[in-house]
Structure formats: structure tokens, C-alpha cells
Design a protein around this motif. Structure first.
Motif, short mmCIF file in Angstrom:
data_model
loop_
_atom_site.label_atom_id
_atom_site.label_comp_id
_atom_site.label_asym_id
_atom_site.label_seq_id
_atom_site.Cartn_x
_atom_site.Cartn_y
_atom_site.Cartn_z
N ARG A 85 -24.53 -39.40 -4.11
CA ARG A 85 -24.01 -39.61 -2.76
C ARG A 85 -24.92 -40.53 -1.94
NH1 ARG A 85 -19.88 -35.89 -1.22
NH2 ARG A 85 -19.80 -33.92 -2.39
N LYS A 138 -26.62 -43.60 -0.58
CA LYS A 138 -26.21 -45.01 -0.62
C LYS A 138 -27.32 -45.92 -1.13
CE LYS A 138 -27.19 -45.85 4.31
NZ LYS A 138 -26.58 -46.23 5.60
N GLN A 163 -27.34 -45.37 -5.04
CA GLN A 163 -26.14 -45.96 -5.65
C GLN A 163 -26.33 -47.40 -6.10
OE1 GLN A 163 -23.03 -45.59 -2.78
NE2 GLN A 163 -22.63 -43.43 -3.24
N LYS A 164 -27.37 -48.07 -5.58
CA LYS A 164 -27.58 -49.47 -5.93
C LYS A 164 -27.95 -49.64 -7.40
CE LYS A 164 -28.97 -50.72 -1.23
NZ LYS A 164 -30.07 -51.22 -0.35
N GLY A 200 -17.84 -43.06 -2.36
CA GLY A 200 -17.27 -44.40 -2.45
C GLY A 200 -16.40 -44.54 -3.68
#
Length: 219
Positions: free
Chosen positions: A21, A23, A26-27, A208
């Protein structure tokens, strides 16, 4: 219809969910895919407890051991493309399972991207007759792609048991499954159930677009 929500209990799955979750986390697509796969492995282990088992004698170098082994036949069914790393997690556990694949993807039918249609093109599956059908898709949002994928798989037989496995589900998606899947032989498994969806039919807070986070943005 039974619903298993792993977030209701403390386990290492919560750590994976916190990372996915995030952000910033997530990269790194590799780490994101790896956590999707690991949650698939844990859900597969829990699903394995629902199977039928029988005793089997195994000859070792020093004697004979009696082990209870599953007798149920399994087909792991995946919805392209976000389902691929999730599928791999299940396949790591059920390495003798059959494998089914279907393409079911979102098609926005209005310029504002508020109305979502689902398009199905590709299907490759073994027979699912009298088998445990495990349909794996990280996001159970509207439930539309899950329903169409299920109907496509039904062209190859009638399963004995159906497991709908996801990472995050919405209440709307769960209600859709309740309406469209057999009540008496379906179980929903999820790592979390989030409050709802936004106007673009993405689960909120979610994490996302799972496909984009695994494989990069699409045109």
C-alpha cells in the motif's frame, strides 16, 4: 457463502499489505510482485486445509512412512495480467495443479471513465469437471471480470468447489460474487476488505492498479 478475511487476524500478511500500500515502496515493481506472490502462497496453504485427504505409504531409505496427502484435483485459474504473480504464488504450493488463463480487462464505455465494461478475448484451460477451481485475481473491485472469467471456465466443465482468491476486495465485489456464483460451493479468500470504490471503480484506499504496479503502465 463463506468469506475469509485475513486482515481480521494478525499474521505476516499484514506486513506485506503495508508495504504494497505504501506509495514509495510501490516504485519497486520486483518487490511489489514478490509480495503479491507471497500472499498467494499463504492463501494457497490455507485453502489446502479444505481439501480431502487420504493416507499414503511412502518408502524411505530406512522404512515406510504413512502420510496424509490431498486427493482433490485442482485447477488454478488466472485473469490476465495482474493475476500472473498471484498465480505463481499458488502454483508454488500446488505444483501439480492444472492451469487456466483468461483475458478479462476493463473497457471504459464513457469519456469520463466512470462506466466500466469488461472485455474477454483469450481462454486456455484444462477440464475443470469435478475439480477444485481456484480463481485468482489480486483485486476484486466490481466483480465483473471475475464473473466473466468464471463463465468462460465453465465452458470446460462444472467444478466441485470454487475458491475466489484475491488480495483486496470491495464490499461491492463481494456482493456481486454472492449473486453470481453458487452459494453452496464458493468461498472468498482475501487479505483485506476495503471500504469501497471511487468514481473510476478503483478500490479505496487499495493500492492502485495492480497490473500497472506489477508490470508498468499500459496505453
Amino acid at each position: 457463502m463463506e468469506i475469509i478475511n485475513f486482515s481480521e487476524h494478525n499474521s505476516i500478511i499484514n506486513q506485506y499489505m503495508a508495504e504494497m500500500r505504501d506509495k514509495v515502496y510501490q516504485k519497486n515493481r520486483l518487490l511489489f510482485r514478490n509480495n503479491i506472490m507471497r500472499i498467494g502462497e499463504f492463501e494457497a496453504f490455507e485453502i489446502s486445509k479444505t481439501f480431502n485427504y487420504e493416507a499414503k505409504e511412502v518408502e524411505t531409505p530406512l522404512g515406510v512412512s504413512t502420510v496424509n496427502v490431498p486427493t482433490d484435483k485442482i485447477v488454478i485459474a488466472t485473469i490476465f495480467r495482474a493475476g500472473l504473480p498471484f498465480h505463481n504464488g499458488f502454483l508454488n504450493i500446488f505444483d501439480h495443479a492444472g492451469n487456466a488463463f483468461v483475458s478479462a480487462y476493463r473497457e471504459y464505455v464513457d469519456d469520463a471513465h466512470h462506466q466500466v465494461g469488461i472485455h474477454v478475448e483469450y481462454l486456455a484451460t484444462p477440464s475443470i469437471e469435478n475439480k477444485n477451481l481456484i480463481i485468482v485475481d489480486p483485486m476484486l473491485a466490481t466483480g465483473g471480470s471475475m464473473e466473466l472469467g468464471y463463465k468462460a471456465f465453465l465452458t470446460k466443465g462444472t467444478p466441485k468447489r470454487i475458491h475466489v482468491a484475491c488480495v483486496i476486495a470491495s464490499p461491492e465485489g463481494i456482493e456481486h460474487i454472492k449473486k453470481t456464483f453458487p452459494e453452496d460451493k464458493t468461498t472468498i479468500w482475501c487479505a483485506a476488505i476495503d471500504p469501497g470504490m471511487n468514481e473510476f471503480k478503483y478500490i479505496v484506499p487499495g493500492f492502485g492498479d495492480a497490473g500497472d504496479l506489477c508490470y508498468g503502465e499500459k496505453l
